[in-house]
Structures are given as structure tokens and as C-alpha cells.
Scaffold this active site. Structure first.
Site, short mmCIF file in Angstrom:
data_model
loop_
_atom_site.label_atom_id
_atom_site.label_comp_id
_atom_site.label_asym_id
_atom_site.label_seq_id
_atom_site.Cartn_x
_atom_site.Cartn_y
_atom_site.Cartn_z
N ARG A 1 55.09 -0.94 65.06
CA ARG A 1 53.79 -0.18 65.21
C ARG A 1 53.30 0.51 66.37
NH1 ARG A 1 49.89 -1.18 60.64
NH2 ARG A 1 51.01 -1.73 58.90
N ARG B 1 46.53 2.86 66.44
CA ARG B 1 44.98 2.82 66.79
C ARG B 1 44.96 2.42 68.37
NH1 ARG B 1 43.41 0.59 61.36
NH2 ARG B 1 45.43 -0.48 61.82
N ARG C 1 43.34 11.31 64.75
CA ARG C 1 42.89 10.87 63.56
C ARG C 1 41.42 11.38 63.28
NH1 ARG C 1 42.45 8.93 60.29
NH2 ARG C 1 42.55 6.69 59.69
N ASP D 1 54.98 5.62 56.87
CA ASP D 1 54.43 4.38 56.34
C ASP D 1 55.61 3.78 55.25
OD1 ASP D 1 52.01 2.58 56.80
OD2 ASP D 1 52.43 2.51 54.43
N TYR E 1 53.27 -4.45 46.89
CA TYR E 1 52.09 -3.23 46.76
C TYR E 1 51.99 -2.64 45.51
CZ TYR E 1 50.71 -3.85 51.65
OH TYR E 1 50.55 -3.94 53.02
O1 CP3 Z 1 56.03 1.37 64.10
C1 CP3 Z 1 55.31 2.68 64.00
O2 CP3 Z 1 54.69 2.97 65.14
C2 CP3 Z 1 55.76 3.56 62.87
C3 CP3 Z 1 54.62 3.50 62.02
C4 CP3 Z 1 54.52 2.44 61.01
C5 CP3 Z 1 53.11 2.56 60.25
N1 CP3 Z 1 52.89 1.54 59.32
C6 CP3 Z 1 52.05 3.52 60.58
C7 CP3 Z 1 50.63 2.93 60.10
C8 CP3 Z 1 55.31 1.58 60.17
C9 CP3 Z 1 56.60 1.17 60.71
C10 CP3 Z 1 54.50 0.82 59.24
C11 CP3 Z 1 54.85 -0.26 58.32
C12 CP3 Z 1 54.06 -0.91 57.37
N2 CP3 Z 1 53.04 -0.14 56.62
C13 CP3 Z 1 54.24 -1.90 57.00
C14 CP3 Z 1 55.48 -2.90 57.42
C15 CP3 Z 1 55.00 -3.60 58.61
C16 CP3 Z 1 53.94 -4.57 58.76
O3 CP3 Z 1 53.01 -4.27 59.52
O4 CP3 Z 1 54.11 -5.67 58.14
C17 CP3 Z 1 53.24 -2.29 56.02
C18 CP3 Z 1 53.01 -3.64 55.19
C19 CP3 Z 1 52.50 -1.03 55.87
C20 CP3 Z 1 51.48 -0.95 54.91
C21 CP3 Z 1 50.15 -0.19 55.62
N3 CP3 Z 1 49.95 0.83 56.27
C22 CP3 Z 1 48.77 -1.17 55.75
C23 CP3 Z 1 48.67 -2.41 55.12
C24 CP3 Z 1 47.81 -0.37 56.55
C25 CP3 Z 1 46.56 -0.73 56.82
C26 CP3 Z 1 46.36 -1.51 57.72
C27 CP3 Z 1 46.43 -0.98 59.09
O5 CP3 Z 1 47.08 -1.67 60.00
O6 CP3 Z 1 45.51 -0.08 59.27
C28 CP3 Z 1 48.79 0.77 56.90
C29 CP3 Z 1 48.20 2.00 57.39
C30 CP3 Z 1 49.07 2.38 58.85
N4 CP3 Z 1 50.40 2.61 58.91
C31 CP3 Z 1 48.79 2.58 60.07
C32 CP3 Z 1 49.47 3.15 60.96
C33 CP3 Z 1 49.51 3.62 62.47
C34 CP3 Z 1 46.84 2.61 60.63
C35 CP3 Z 1 46.39 3.71 59.72
C36 CP3 Z 1 45.46 4.60 60.45
O7 CP3 Z 1 45.64 5.43 61.31
O8 CP3 Z 1 44.22 4.34 60.05
#
Ligand code: CP3
Length: 355
Positions: free
Chosen positions: A34, A38, A47, A83, A161
Site C-alpha cells: 500500500r 493516503r 482524491r 484494488d 468480501y
Molecule cells: O499497494 C499499493 O500501493 C497498491 C494499491 C492497493 C490498494 N489496495 C489501494 C487502496 C492494494 C495492493 C490494495 C489491496 C487491498 N485492498 C487488500 C489486500 C491488502 C491488505 O491491505 O490486506 C484489501 C483487503 C483491499 C480492500 C480494501 N480497499 C479495503 C478494506 C479498503 C478500505 C480500507 C482502507 O484502507 O481505506 C480499500 C480502499 C483502498 N485501496 C485505499 C487504497 C489506497 C484507500 C481508499 C481511499 O483512497 O480512500
């Protein structure tokens, strides 16, 4: 210890890919799960104009966000901005990221009819935007010698999910289907394995130089349930993806009870979290896989002296073993100070630099 500033990958083959192949490197490679997100002001700024799905579905924007941490830090790999959940949209589920709450699926999978209605889409059609973002980002990264990682959720984490409809503490519905309706569960997992495998393969064909499969929630399973009801599907997805000819990183959290099974499901690199010592992980996993991990992301909130001490413990446990990729044990948190990220990345290189 050499404290010269490390330049990006001076050698022709990147140290990240060398480590994936368990070859010796000039310094330990580092990237952070990640790493685009943010905690960076550049991301928060973008964003304000676009929601996360708009960024993911606009290749130019996904490319731009992928490059943000690469421009800011001396990272050894980029991960495409996407994602794990958009593939579920392609299957027929309705996905929304609810502000302040996270992902929500409006029509979760609960019945035999729901499973039967799920499509296994062609990634070229359903996920064209991520494949196109990979092509565009490769063009930017190649001149800098930084490899690009593609990724997918693993069948189990995606099933959680799809069935729960959102994040969950106990996975009552998902494990409920797995335990109560195993035949239905298997039908769902077959579809997911097919999609995950072909999506990963398509990413490699689009230019991803490594692939990571995220099984973030797999630690919620007993070893026997993992072995019987999950592992065959992860293995199938990895088998399909292997045709892409690039290293595969298999990551899960809380995998202490199933670590050998995770390895046996496949993958060239096994990603572990901080709940296990790297020394113990190496002993258990044996010499035929590389290891990625495993600093607790909370350590990045600590003052530098404390953070450095914890990073050093991880590196000392890896002990210069070829095939260590430094990473966090799970995704970086939004409140992480950017300065700590910069210092951590530089420290990993400086501390491990070969004379
Ligand atoms: O690593 C990177 O930079 C690539 C981007 C990436 C995102 N999500 C962007 C994202 C990756 C590799 C993921 C994987 C992901 N997404 C997982 C597996 C990894 C882990 O952390 O367990 C999971 C379970 C998700 C599902 C997901 N996406 C959730 C639960 C959430 C909300 C929680 C949160 O962290 O906000 C997201 C949203 C998300 N995906 C964000 C980002 C940068 C934040 C959203 C935003 O910009 O508001």
C-alpha cells in the site's frame, strides 16, 4: 556500513527481481505494501477530485498514483495502483467504496442462485483499465530500472468480501457457507480461482514483472479447512499465473499455523507478517522460497530511534540471507509520517549495503 546515498538500481537486473530469484543483491530491496495512498499528500490532493474507483479505472491516473511513492522514496519496486475488489464487479457484484467506512458490496453472494449467476469475465474486458495502467506505468518505470508488481486478491480473501459484502471480524457468512454448504463453496471458489489466475496472467502479459497474491484474511482459517477448502483454489490460480513467467509473491497475514501449507500452495516468495520471527519463518519454509516482510506497520508511527531499532531487528533476523525482500507485515497506515518512510527505505539500503 556505507552511508552513501543509494541510487536507484544501478545494476541491469533490479535487486528486487534478483531477490525474488534468491540471488545475492548489492543491498536488501525494499518496497511497502500500500505504498501509494493516503499517508502521502500528493494522493490526498488527487482524491479531492476523484474517488478511488475513478483513479483505478483511469489508466493515466492509476499510473500517476503508482509513481507518487517512486518519485518520493528510493523504493526498489512499484506496485500498480488498483484494488483487490474490482474483479468482483466484473463477476456481477455491485461495489462501492463508502467514505470513511471502506468497501461495500450491495448484492453479496449468499445462495446457490447467487453463485450460479456469477460470471467469470475475460480480464481484457472487465479489467482492461488495470492492464492498460500497467502498460503505461512500465513505460515510465523502465528508464529508471524499477520493476512493476501486478496483484490480485486470493480466492479466499475475495470470497470473504463477496459473501460478507464488507470487511468482517468473524466471517460468519463466508465460513458459514464454507462449512455448511461445501459444494456451493467449491463452485464459488472454482470461479474465483479461474478469474484470479487469468487476471494475474493478463497482468504479466501486459508487462508486470512480478505478481503478488494477497490472501489477507487467510489467517482466520484452521489448518485443515485451509488444506481442504482453500489451498486447492489458490494453487490452481497460481498454476495459471505461472505461465506468465514472472516471480509470484504469495502473501497472507496471521499465517503462523499454516505457513508450510501457504508455501505448498505455490509462490516463489512468501510474504509474512510480524507475528513470526524471520529466523523461524526461514527455518520452516526452507531454502526454495524467498521471504518478504515483516515489520509491524505500527512501528512507522514511532520516533525514528525506535523505528530504526525495529527495522534492524528484521534485517538482523534475515542475516543477509539471499532472497530477503524488506517490506511491512501488512499495508502502510494512513497516519504514517512521510519522513519515517523515507528514513526507513534509506536505512534498509545503508544497513545492508555490500562493501
Ligand atoms: O499497494 C499499493 O500501493 C497498491 C494499491 C492497493 C490498494 N489496495 C489501494 C487502496 C492494494 C495492493 C490494495 C489491496 C487491498 N485492498 C487488500 C489486500 C491488502 C491488505 O491491505 O490486506 C484489501 C483487503 C483491499 C480492500 C480494501 N480497499 C479495503 C478494506 C479498503 C478500505 C480500507 C482502507 O484502507 O481505506 C480499500 C480502499 C483502498 N485501496 C485505499 C487504497 C489506497 C484507500 C481508499 C481511499 O483512497 O480512500
Amino acid at each position: 556500513m556505507d552511508t552513501n546515498k543509494v541510487t536507484h538500481n544501478p545494476q541491469p537486473i533490479s535487486r528486487f527481481l534478483q531477490a525474488c530469484h534468491r540471488q545475492p543483491t548489492d543491498a536488501t530491496p525494499v518496497w511497502l505494501m500500500r505504498q501509494a495512498g493516503r499517508y502521502m499528500s500528493e494522493y490526498r490532493e488527487l482524491r479531492k477530485t476523484y474517488d478511488i474507483l475513478e483513479i483505478i479505472k483511469t489508466p493515466e491516473l492509476a499510473c500517476q498514483v503508482t509513481m507518487q511513492p517512486i518519485n518520493a522514496f528510493e523504493l526498489d519496486a512499484a506496485i500498480i495502483f488498483a484494488d483487490i475488489l474490482p474483479p468482483l464487479e466484473g463477476m456481477g457484484l455491485s461495489l462501492e467504496f463508502v467514505k470513511g467506512e471502506g468497501p461495500l458490496i450491495h448484492n453479496p453472494v449468499r445462495t446457490a442462485a447467487d453463485v450460479a449467476a456469477l460470471r467469470v469475465p475475460d480480464p481484457q474486458e472487465a479489467l482492461w483499465f488495470t492492464l492498460e495502467a500497467i502498460k503505461q506505468t512500465r513505460a515510465e518505470l523502465d528508464s529508471r530500472g524499477i520493476p512493476l508488481i501486478g496483484f490480485s486478491g486470493a480466492p479466499y480473501t475475495l470470497a470473504s468480501y463477496a459473501i460478507e459484502g464488507h470487511g468482517s471480524r468473524n466471517y460468519e457468512h463466508a465460513k458459514g457457507m464454507m462449512m455448511g454448504q461445501p459444494e456451493l463453496w467449491r463452485q464459488l471458489m472454482e470461479k474465483l480461482a479461474d478469474l484470479v489466475g487469468h487476471y494475474l496472467l493478463a497482468q504479466a502479459q501486459a508487462g508486470a514483472q512480478a505478481l503478488q497474491i494477497f490472501d489477507s484474511w487467510v489467517g482466520s482459517l484452521s489448518p485443515s479447512d485451509y488444506r481442504e477448502l482453500v489451498m486447492p483454489y489458490t494453487r490452481h490460480a497460481i498454476e495459471i499465473a505461472k505461465a506468465g513467467g514472472v516471480p509470484i509473491i504469495h502473501f497472507g497475514t496471521d499465517t503462523n499455523g499454516i505457513l508450510e501449507l501457504i508455501r505448498d500452495a505455490g509462490g516463489d516468495v512468501i510474504g509474512v507478517d510480524w507475528r513470526i520471527d524471520l529466523t523461524a519463518a526461514w527455518q520452516r519454509l526452507g531454502p526454495n522460497v524467498a521471504i518478504q516482510g515483516n515489520l509491524d506497520p505500527i512501528a512507522l508511527m514511532a520516533p525514528w530511534a525506535q523505528l530504526k531499532q525495529r527495522a534492524q531487528i528484521v534485517l538482523d533476523q534475515a542475516a543477509g540471507h539471499p532472497g530477503h525482500i524488506f517490506n511491512l507485515g501488512h499495508g502502510i497506515l494512513p497516519a504514517t509520517p512521510v519522513d519515517n518512510v523515507r528514513r526507513l527505505v534509506d536505512f534498509v539500503h545503508e544497513y545492508t549495503q555490500q562493501a
